[in-house]
Design an enzyme around this catalytic site. Sequence first.
Site, mmCIF file in Angstrom:
data_model
loop_
_atom_site.group_PDB
_atom_site.id
_atom_site.type_symbol
_atom_site.label_atom_id
_atom_site.label_comp_id
_atom_site.label_asym_id
_atom_site.label_seq_id
_atom_site.Cartn_x
_atom_site.Cartn_y
_atom_site.Cartn_z
ATOM 1 C CG ASP A 188 7.041 31.777 12.344
ATOM 2 O OD1 ASP A 188 7.943 31.158 12.914
ATOM 3 O OD2 ASP A 188 6.819 31.645 11.132
ATOM 4 N N GLY B 61 8.625 35.861 16.138
ATOM 5 C CA GLY B 61 8.446 36.854 17.200
ATOM 6 C C GLY B 61 8.844 38.253 16.762
HETATM 7 P P1 5GP Z 1 6.671 36.489 13.020
HETATM 8 O O1 5GP Z 1 7.015 37.942 12.914
HETATM 9 O O2 5GP Z 1 6.406 36.049 14.449
HETATM 10 O O3 5GP Z 1 7.703 35.613 12.342
HETATM 11 O O4 5GP Z 1 5.360 36.245 12.175
HETATM 12 C C1 5GP Z 1 4.130 36.721 12.595
HETATM 13 C C2 5GP Z 1 3.183 36.961 11.445
HETATM 14 O O5 5GP Z 1 3.551 36.202 10.286
HETATM 15 C C3 5GP Z 1 1.794 36.489 11.811
HETATM 16 O O6 5GP Z 1 1.033 37.527 12.396
HETATM 17 C C4 5GP Z 1 1.250 36.013 10.488
HETATM 18 O O7 5GP Z 1 0.684 37.101 9.786
HETATM 19 C C5 5GP Z 1 2.460 35.533 9.717
HETATM 20 N N1 5GP Z 1 2.680 34.078 9.860
HETATM 21 C C6 5GP Z 1 3.706 33.461 10.482
HETATM 22 N N2 5GP Z 1 3.590 32.131 10.392
HETATM 23 C C7 5GP Z 1 2.449 31.887 9.706
HETATM 24 C C8 5GP Z 1 1.760 30.687 9.301
HETATM 25 O O8 5GP Z 1 2.157 29.545 9.543
HETATM 26 N N3 5GP Z 1 0.593 30.877 8.625
HETATM 27 C C9 5GP Z 1 0.088 32.104 8.320
HETATM 28 N N4 5GP Z 1 -1.059 32.144 7.646
HETATM 29 N N5 5GP Z 1 0.705 33.255 8.682
HETATM 30 C C10 5GP Z 1 1.873 33.139 9.375
#
Ligand code: 5GP
Length: 185
Positions: free
Chosen positions: A114, A116
């Site tokens: 998302d 990152g």
């Molecule tokens: P980032 O650090 O890239 O913002 O988020 C990554 C982590 O957030 C993913 O591995 C997941 O666990 C959680 N995450 C981000 N967006 C979503 C989403 O739309 N749905 C779910 N279930 N988890 C998400």
Amino acid sequence: MIDSYRQMEIRDGAMAKGLDILITAAEIQKKVEGLAGRIGKDYQGKNLVVVGVLKGSFVFMADLIRQIPLPLACDFLRVASYDQDRSTGIVRMEFDMTQPVAGKDVLLVEDIVDSGRTLTHLLKHLEEKKPASLRVCSLLFKEVGSGVRDKIDYLGFTVPNRYVVGFGLDSEGLYRSLPYVAALR
Ligand code: 5GP
């Protein structure tokens, strides 16, 4: 015909749960086959270790590794950054891998990238373990303009900026067992 009735049943069931199906089970299976084929070619003769990020990646990883036609090892780590479907902005390592990966070819498997932030944190963490190579495979990428798309070597699907569940992804612990990816309404 039976298949299309089954599809309608699945879609109606999802709607009743307040979900919009974004990617069907059949689309996921086809994509997994394609990704596994590419990985199989790229890692021939290498010492492949597939590392899953728990919990979200376990369904995707289970399907993916069974289609990679190579000997490989598996390991897992767990990070947490979300609390009740919202990012806290802090990535916390809850547990680490159990095998050394120095000199090995590590493929990190994520459910979704998302902002990152998690991926950037994990890549730094894994690089410190001195693998021979380090690549990323993610089932999903959320198009939010975070500029981390180029860190994903093998990508399944890009999804809109909505909270998604299913195929391993949860909302407050639920929905992981759904065979499709859907957005919460
Ligand atoms: P980032 O650090 O890239 O913002 O988020 C990554 C982590 O957030 C993913 O591995 C997941 O666990 C959680 N995450 C981000 N967006 C979503 C989403 O739309 N749905 C779910 N279930 N988890 C998400």
